[in-house]
Design an enzyme around this catalytic site. Structure first.
Site, PDB file in Angstrom:
ATOM      1  N   ARG A 130      16.038  29.655   5.086  1.00 29.02           N
ATOM      2  CA  ARG A 130      15.483  30.211   6.331  1.00 29.02           C
ATOM      3  C   ARG A 130      16.518  30.025   7.440  1.00 29.02           C
ATOM      4  NH1 ARG A 130       9.690  30.646   6.375  1.00 29.02           N
ATOM      5  NH2 ARG A 130       8.787  30.025   4.357  1.00 29.02           N
ATOM      6  N   LYS A 143      15.232  21.601  19.046  1.00 26.35           N
ATOM      7  CA  LYS A 143      14.321  21.319  17.930  1.00 26.35           C
ATOM      8  C   LYS A 143      14.523  19.903  17.402  1.00 26.35           C
ATOM      9  CE  LYS A 143      14.569  26.165  16.654  1.00 26.35           C
ATOM     10  NZ  LYS A 143      15.306  27.151  15.858  1.00 26.35           N
ATOM     11  N   ARG A 174       0.830  -1.215   0.000  1.00 27.34           N
ATOM     12  CA  ARG A 174       0.000   0.000   0.000  1.00 27.34           C
ATOM     13  C   ARG A 174       0.864   1.265   0.000  1.00 27.34           C
ATOM     14  NH1 ARG A 174      -2.802  -0.996   5.551  1.00 27.34           N
ATOM     15  NH2 ARG A 174      -0.622  -1.584   5.902  1.00 27.34           N
ATOM     16  N   TYR A 217       8.921  20.966  12.466  1.00 20.09           N
ATOM     17  CA  TYR A 217       9.851  20.784  13.573  1.00 20.09           C
ATOM     18  C   TYR A 217       9.199  21.084  14.921  1.00 20.09           C
ATOM     19  CZ  TYR A 217      10.808  25.744  12.471  1.00 20.09           C
ATOM     20  OH  TYR A 217      10.701  27.089  12.174  1.00 20.09           O
ATOM     21  N   GLU A 244       6.164   5.659  12.822  1.00 23.04           N
ATOM     22  CA  GLU A 244       5.929   6.540  13.949  1.00 23.04           C
ATOM     23  C   GLU A 244       6.940   7.694  13.832  1.00 23.04           C
ATOM     24  OE1 GLU A 244       6.221   4.507  17.691  1.00 23.04           O
ATOM     25  OE2 GLU A 244       4.534   3.155  17.268  1.00 23.04           O
ATOM     26  N   HIS A 268      18.852  30.914  12.678  1.00 26.70           N
ATOM     27  CA  HIS A 268      18.200  31.589  13.809  1.00 26.70           C
ATOM     28  C   HIS A 268      18.393  30.823  15.116  1.00 26.70           C
ATOM     29  CE1 HIS A 268      15.186  32.960  10.499  1.00 26.70           C
ATOM     30  NE2 HIS A 268      16.284  33.703  10.485  1.00 26.70           N
ATOM     31  N   ASP A 317      16.652  38.248   7.285  1.00 21.64           N
ATOM     32  CA  ASP A 317      17.853  37.404   7.194  1.00 21.64           C
ATOM     33  C   ASP A 317      18.950  38.058   6.353  1.00 21.64           C
ATOM     34  OD1 ASP A 317      16.114  34.182   7.289  1.00 21.64           O
ATOM     35  OD2 ASP A 317      16.640  35.643   8.831  1.00 21.64           O
TER      36      ASP A 317
HETATM   37  C1  LIG Z   1       9.572  31.044  14.194  1.00 24.37           C
HETATM   38  C2  LIG Z   1       8.198  31.604  14.417  1.00 24.37           C
HETATM   39  C3  LIG Z   1       7.710  32.637  13.645  1.00 24.37           C
HETATM   40  N1  LIG Z   1       6.455  33.120  13.872  1.00 24.37           N
HETATM   41  C4  LIG Z   1       5.955  34.194  13.002  1.00 24.37           C
HETATM   42  C5  LIG Z   1       6.834  35.429  12.972  1.00 24.37           C
HETATM   43  C6  LIG Z   1       6.723  35.924  11.555  1.00 24.37           C
HETATM   44  O1  LIG Z   1       5.625  36.825  11.451  1.00 24.37           O
HETATM   45  C7  LIG Z   1       6.405  34.687  10.719  1.00 24.37           C
HETATM   46  C8  LIG Z   1       7.594  34.168   9.951  1.00 24.37           C
HETATM   47  O2  LIG Z   1       8.679  34.066  10.865  1.00 24.37           O
HETATM   48  P1  LIG Z   1      10.155  33.894  10.324  1.00 24.37           P
HETATM   49  O3  LIG Z   1      10.337  34.715   9.092  1.00 24.37           O
HETATM   50  O4  LIG Z   1      11.081  34.123  11.482  1.00 24.37           O
HETATM   51  O5  LIG Z   1      10.171  32.338   9.905  1.00 24.37           O
HETATM   52  P2  LIG Z   1      11.473  31.501   9.519  1.00 24.37           P
HETATM   53  O6  LIG Z   1      12.412  32.353   8.718  1.00 24.37           O
HETATM   54  O7  LIG Z   1      11.001  30.236   8.958  1.00 24.37           O
HETATM   55  O8  LIG Z   1      12.149  31.244  10.934  1.00 24.37           O
HETATM   56  C9  LIG Z   1      12.553  29.955  11.364  1.00 24.37           C
HETATM   57  O9  LIG Z   1      13.783  29.708  10.733  1.00 24.37           O
HETATM   58  C10 LIG Z   1      14.567  28.629  11.225  1.00 24.37           C
HETATM   59  C11 LIG Z   1      14.518  27.493  10.241  1.00 24.37           C
HETATM   60  C12 LIG Z   1      14.285  28.170  12.587  1.00 24.37           C
HETATM   61  O10 LIG Z   1      14.778  27.133  13.028  1.00 24.37           O
HETATM   62  C13 LIG Z   1      13.472  28.993  13.480  1.00 24.37           C
HETATM   63  O11 LIG Z   1      12.576  28.168  14.197  1.00 24.37           O
HETATM   64  C14 LIG Z   1      12.668  30.063  12.859  1.00 24.37           C
HETATM   65  O12 LIG Z   1      13.324  31.273  13.200  1.00 24.37           O
HETATM   66  O13 LIG Z   1       5.980  33.688  11.671  1.00 24.37           O
HETATM   67  C15 LIG Z   1       5.638  32.625  14.864  1.00 24.37           C
HETATM   68  O14 LIG Z   1       4.510  33.086  15.057  1.00 24.37           O
HETATM   69  N2  LIG Z   1       6.124  31.609  15.658  1.00 24.37           N
HETATM   70  C16 LIG Z   1       7.362  31.080  15.470  1.00 24.37           C
HETATM   71  O15 LIG Z   1       7.750  30.139  16.213  1.00 24.37           O
END
Ligand SMILES: Cc1cn([C@H]2C[C@H](O)[C@@H](COP(=O)(O)OP(=O)(O)O[C@H]3O[C@H](C)C(=O)[C@H](O)[C@H]3O)O2)c(=O)[nH]c1=O
Length: 181
Positions: A60, A73, A24, A133, A29, A63, A171
């Protein structure tokens, strides 16, 4: 069942879940609290799940959240392929400033456990990628810091040419050198 292999960065593990395949398709898990904690040899309680969807070339990160808001994470890929990168920022670590790069995909179903004290980021290698994550601490925007993806001190060899990499405005302007003073 899950196998965990500790990396050169102490406390950071690459995990391989047991996949059950039949005519299938497959089942596994993706997270089992008891098996996971036994596999990495410590208790971790995740409190927040994140998902992000990215196009090819999107990077991304890198961070992390400071101090008491630091997050461990458990990263996996639901669809597509990414180059996942972690950087050891633990001041007392013998591997401070060192990084690890690993390919995670819906094909290999590998996961990376990143302890607190690391920066994390990934580059999208497939046309699109859906990344999932688990975090052991909540998001706190004011505690967020970062390392520029092309920070020379770290020297990450990203798998897509720099001119084709797509990052957020945030970034693009991350100033990271102070972390290494
Ligand atoms: C991370 C995060 C973001 N947000 C909001 C804040 C912003 O308005 C929007 C996008 O956030 P950001 O541009 O920081 O998303 P990423 O660039 O994917 O950030 C992640 O990038 C790398 C891969 C990471 O490991 C981090 O967990 C995280 O910083 O989501 C939330 O509401 N909660 C959250 O936990």
């Amino acid at each position: 069942m899950i196998k965990a292999i500790e990396t050169k960065l102490k406390g950071c593990f690459i995990l391989q879940p047991q996949i059950f395949e039949d005519e299938r398709g497959y089942f596994y898990e993706s997270y089992n609290h008891k098996d996971f904690c036994e596999a990495i040899g410590r208790e971790v309680t995740f409190v927040q799940d994140n998902q992000s969807f990215s196009k090819k070339g999107v990077l991304r990160g890198l961070h992390f959240q400071k101090g008491g808001h630091a997050q461990a994470k458990l990263v996996s890929v639901l669809q597509g392929k990414i180059q996942d990168v972690v950087v050891d920022l633990r001041k007392d670590s013998p591997t401070f400033g060192q990084h690890l790069s690993i390919e995670l995909s819906d094909e290999n179903k590998k996961q990376v456990f990143i302890p607190r004290g690391f920066a994390h980021g990934f580059l999208t290698l497939s046309e699109t990628a859906k990344v999932f994550y688990k975090c052991d601490n909540y998001y706190r925007k004011e505690a967020e810091e970062g390392i520029k993806f092309d920070e020379a001190i770290i020297g990450i060899n990203w798998k897509i040419n720099k001119e084709k990499i797509i990052t957020s405005e945030k970034d693009k302007t991350i100033y990271s050198a102070k972390i290494f003073k």
